[in-house]
Scaffold this motif. Structure first.
Motif, PDB file in Angstrom:
ATOM      1  N   ALA A   1       0.833  -1.208   0.000  1.00 61.76           N
ATOM      2  CA  ALA A   1       0.000   0.000   0.000  1.00 61.76           C
ATOM      3  C   ALA A   1       0.865   1.255   0.000  1.00 61.76           C
ATOM      4  O   ALA A   1       0.558   2.232  -0.703  1.00 61.76           O
ATOM      5  CB  ALA A   1      -0.927  -0.015   1.209  1.00 61.76           C
ATOM      6  N   GLU A   2       1.938   1.247   0.773  1.00 59.92           N
ATOM      7  CA  GLU A   2       2.838   2.412   0.818  1.00 59.92           C
ATOM      8  C   GLU A   2       3.559   2.605  -0.508  1.00 59.92           C
ATOM      9  O   GLU A   2       3.764   3.730  -0.962  1.00 59.92           O
ATOM     10  CB  GLU A   2       3.844   2.274   1.954  1.00 59.92           C
ATOM     11  CG  GLU A   2       3.264   2.478   3.328  1.00 59.92           C
ATOM     12  CD  GLU A   2       2.703   3.870   3.536  1.00 59.92           C
ATOM     13  OE1 GLU A   2       3.346   4.858   3.110  1.00 59.92           O
ATOM     14  OE2 GLU A   2       1.625   3.968   4.124  1.00 59.92           O
ATOM     15  N   LEU A   3       3.991   1.506  -1.137  1.00 58.20           N
ATOM     16  CA  LEU A   3       4.680   1.612  -2.423  1.00 58.20           C
ATOM     17  C   LEU A   3       3.768   2.166  -3.511  1.00 58.20           C
ATOM     18  O   LEU A   3       4.232   2.820  -4.437  1.00 58.20           O
ATOM     19  CB  LEU A   3       5.234   0.249  -2.846  1.00 58.20           C
ATOM     20  CG  LEU A   3       6.499  -0.189  -2.121  1.00 58.20           C
ATOM     21  CD1 LEU A   3       6.850  -1.617  -2.491  1.00 58.20           C
ATOM     22  CD2 LEU A   3       7.653   0.739  -2.441  1.00 58.20           C
ATOM     23  N   LYS A   4       2.477   1.934  -3.405  1.00 57.38           N
ATOM     24  CA  LYS A   4       1.536   2.481  -4.387  1.00 57.38           C
ATOM     25  C   LYS A   4       1.389   3.995  -4.236  1.00 57.38           C
ATOM     26  O   LYS A   4       0.993   4.672  -5.172  1.00 57.38           O
ATOM     27  CB  LYS A   4       0.171   1.804  -4.250  1.00 57.38           C
ATOM     28  CG  LYS A   4       0.188   0.374  -4.748  1.00 57.38           C
ATOM     29  CD  LYS A   4      -1.172  -0.275  -4.619  1.00 57.38           C
ATOM     30  CE  LYS A   4      -1.118  -1.720  -5.111  1.00 57.38           C
ATOM     31  NZ  LYS A   4      -2.406  -2.404  -4.949  1.00 57.38           N
ATOM     32  N   LYS A   5       1.722   4.530  -3.065  1.00 59.32           N
ATOM     33  CA  LYS A   5       1.625   5.974  -2.814  1.00 59.32           C
ATOM     34  C   LYS A   5       2.841   6.740  -3.337  1.00 59.32           C
ATOM     35  O   LYS A   5       2.787   7.956  -3.485  1.00 59.32           O
ATOM     36  CB  LYS A   5       1.491   6.250  -1.321  1.00 59.32           C
ATOM     37  CG  LYS A   5       0.218   5.720  -0.703  1.00 59.32           C
ATOM     38  CD  LYS A   5       0.220   6.001   0.791  1.00 59.32           C
ATOM     39  CE  LYS A   5      -0.954   5.358   1.489  1.00 59.32           C
ATOM     40  NZ  LYS A   5      -0.907   5.607   2.950  1.00 59.32           N
ATOM     41  N   VAL A   6       3.912   6.028  -3.598  1.00 57.73           N
ATOM     42  CA  VAL A   6       5.163   6.669  -4.017  1.00 57.73           C
ATOM     43  C   VAL A   6       5.003   7.266  -5.413  1.00 57.73           C
ATOM     44  O   VAL A   6       4.430   6.647  -6.305  1.00 57.73           O
ATOM     45  CB  VAL A   6       6.329   5.653  -4.010  1.00 57.73           C
ATOM     46  CG1 VAL A   6       7.588   6.262  -4.605  1.00 57.73           C
ATOM     47  CG2 VAL A   6       6.579   5.159  -2.605  1.00 57.73           C
ATOM     48  N   VAL A   7       5.524   8.487  -5.588  1.00 52.68           N
ATOM     49  CA  VAL A   7       5.539   9.119  -6.906  1.00 52.68           C
ATOM     50  C   VAL A   7       6.912   8.847  -7.500  1.00 52.68           C
ATOM     51  O   VAL A   7       7.915   9.438  -7.092  1.00 52.68           O
ATOM     52  CB  VAL A   7       5.286  10.639  -6.809  1.00 52.68           C
ATOM     53  CG1 VAL A   7       5.343  11.273  -8.175  1.00 52.68           C
ATOM     54  CG2 VAL A   7       3.958  10.901  -6.134  1.00 52.68           C
ATOM     55  N   TRP A   8       6.973   7.915  -8.432  1.00 54.44           N
ATOM     56  CA  TRP A   8       8.229   7.513  -9.027  1.00 54.44           C
ATOM     57  C   TRP A   8       8.643   8.508 -10.098  1.00 54.44           C
ATOM     58  O   TRP A   8       7.815   9.021 -10.839  1.00 54.44           O
ATOM     59  CB  TRP A   8       8.109   6.113  -9.630  1.00 54.44           C
ATOM     60  CG  TRP A   8       7.794   5.073  -8.602  1.00 54.44           C
ATOM     61  CD1 TRP A   8       6.576   4.550  -8.328  1.00 54.44           C
ATOM     62  CD2 TRP A   8       8.705   4.478  -7.673  1.00 54.44           C
ATOM     63  NE1 TRP A   8       6.671   3.643  -7.305  1.00 54.44           N
ATOM     64  CE2 TRP A   8       7.958   3.575  -6.885  1.00 54.44           C
ATOM     65  CE3 TRP A   8      10.069   4.606  -7.445  1.00 54.44           C
ATOM     66  CZ2 TRP A   8       8.541   2.812  -5.875  1.00 54.44           C
ATOM     67  CZ3 TRP A   8      10.637   3.846  -6.448  1.00 54.44           C
ATOM     68  CH2 TRP A   8       9.888   2.966  -5.675  1.00 54.44           C
ATOM     69  N   PRO A   9       9.948   8.813 -10.216  1.00 57.59           N
ATOM     70  CA  PRO A   9      10.404   9.751 -11.258  1.00 57.59           C
ATOM     71  C   PRO A   9      10.274   9.116 -12.641  1.00 57.59           C
ATOM     72  O   PRO A   9      10.348   7.891 -12.788  1.00 57.59           O
ATOM     73  CB  PRO A   9      11.874   9.990 -10.909  1.00 57.59           C
ATOM     74  CG  PRO A   9      12.279   8.797 -10.119  1.00 57.59           C
ATOM     75  CD  PRO A   9      11.056   8.334  -9.392  1.00 57.59           C
ATOM     76  N   THR A  10      10.104   9.991 -13.629  1.00 56.29           N
ATOM     77  CA  THR A  10      10.016   9.502 -15.003  1.00 56.29           C
ATOM     78  C   THR A  10      11.419   9.164 -15.505  1.00 56.29           C
ATOM     79  O   THR A  10      12.426   9.533 -14.894  1.00 56.29           O
ATOM     80  CB  THR A  10       9.401  10.557 -15.930  1.00 56.29           C
ATOM     81  OG1 THR A  10      10.277  11.693 -15.973  1.00 56.29           O
ATOM     82  CG2 THR A  10       8.030  10.983 -15.450  1.00 56.29           C
ATOM     83  N   ARG A  11      11.466   8.485 -16.633  1.00 53.62           N
ATOM     84  CA  ARG A  11      12.751   8.108 -17.227  1.00 53.62           C
ATOM     85  C   ARG A  11      13.561   9.358 -17.583  1.00 53.62           C
ATOM     86  O   ARG A  11      14.776   9.400 -17.392  1.00 53.62           O
ATOM     87  CB  ARG A  11      12.488   7.259 -18.464  1.00 53.62           C
ATOM     88  CG  ARG A  11      13.709   6.664 -19.091  1.00 53.62           C
ATOM     89  CD  ARG A  11      13.305   5.773 -20.274  1.00 53.62           C
ATOM     90  NE  ARG A  11      14.359   4.929 -20.702  1.00 53.62           N
ATOM     91  CZ  ARG A  11      14.625   3.730 -20.210  1.00 53.62           C
ATOM     92  NH1 ARG A  11      13.890   3.248 -19.234  1.00 53.62           N
ATOM     93  NH2 ARG A  11      15.626   3.016 -20.672  1.00 53.62           N
ATOM     94  N   ASP A  12      12.883  10.388 -18.083  1.00 57.21           N
ATOM     95  CA  ASP A  12      13.571  11.634 -18.442  1.00 57.21           C
ATOM     96  C   ASP A  12      14.131  12.344 -17.212  1.00 57.21           C
ATOM     97  O   ASP A  12      15.227  12.907 -17.254  1.00 57.21           O
ATOM     98  CB  ASP A  12      12.623  12.570 -19.194  1.00 57.21           C
ATOM     99  CG  ASP A  12      12.270  12.050 -20.575  1.00 57.21           C
ATOM    100  OD1 ASP A  12      13.061  11.257 -21.133  1.00 57.21           O
ATOM    101  OD2 ASP A  12      11.205  12.444 -21.093  1.00 57.21           O
ATOM    102  N   GLU A  13      13.388  12.328 -16.118  1.00 56.71           N
ATOM    103  CA  GLU A  13      13.882  12.954 -14.887  1.00 56.71           C
ATOM    104  C   GLU A  13      15.117  12.229 -14.362  1.00 56.71           C
ATOM    105  O   GLU A  13      16.086  12.870 -13.922  1.00 56.71           O
ATOM    106  CB  GLU A  13      12.789  12.945 -13.816  1.00 56.71           C
ATOM    107  CG  GLU A  13      11.648  13.882 -14.080  1.00 56.71           C
ATOM    108  CD  GLU A  13      10.504  13.732 -13.088  1.00 56.71           C
ATOM    109  OE1 GLU A  13       9.783  14.717 -12.903  1.00 56.71           O
ATOM    110  OE2 GLU A  13      10.341  12.636 -12.509  1.00 56.71           O
ATOM    111  N   VAL A  14      15.091  10.918 -14.408  1.00 56.85           N
ATOM    112  CA  VAL A  14      16.245  10.132 -13.947  1.00 56.85           C
ATOM    113  C   VAL A  14      17.461  10.419 -14.819  1.00 56.85           C
ATOM    114  O   VAL A  14      18.568  10.627 -14.311  1.00 56.85           O
ATOM    115  CB  VAL A  14      15.914   8.625 -13.930  1.00 56.85           C
ATOM    116  CG1 VAL A  14      17.158   7.805 -13.644  1.00 56.85           C
ATOM    117  CG2 VAL A  14      14.836   8.331 -12.909  1.00 56.85           C
ATOM    118  N   ALA A  15      17.259  10.467 -16.146  1.00 55.43           N
ATOM    119  CA  ALA A  15      18.370  10.742 -17.065  1.00 55.43           C
ATOM    120  C   ALA A  15      18.929  12.142 -16.821  1.00 55.43           C
ATOM    121  O   ALA A  15      20.147  12.339 -16.791  1.00 55.43           O
ATOM    122  CB  ALA A  15      17.908  10.593 -18.508  1.00 55.43           C
TER     123      ALA A  15
END
Length: 59
Positions: A13-27
């Motif tokens: 449930a907590e992992l579903k709340k995480v806002v993951w960065p996009t591929r472009d943001e990571v690059a």
């Protein structure tokens, strides 16, 4: 056993709340880090070179 199952349910449930960065943001962030490291390494190399030459002049 119930506590272990509840732990995994809560973790998912907590992992579903995480806002993951996009591929472009990571690059983009990776490029910033690599450039920063390169500039810092060059700056340290210059300082090391200058200090080594000063020590050679003194001694």
């Amino acid at each position: 056993m119930k506590r272990i199952i509840q732990f995994f349910k809560d973790s998912i449930a907590e992992l579903k709340k995480v806002v993951w960065p996009t591929r472009d943001e990571v690059a983009s962030n990776t490029r910033v880090v690599l450039v920063s490291i390169a500039l810092f390494a060059i700056a340290l190399g210059v300082v090391d070179f200058v200090l080594a030459n000063l020590v050679d002049l003194i001694f």
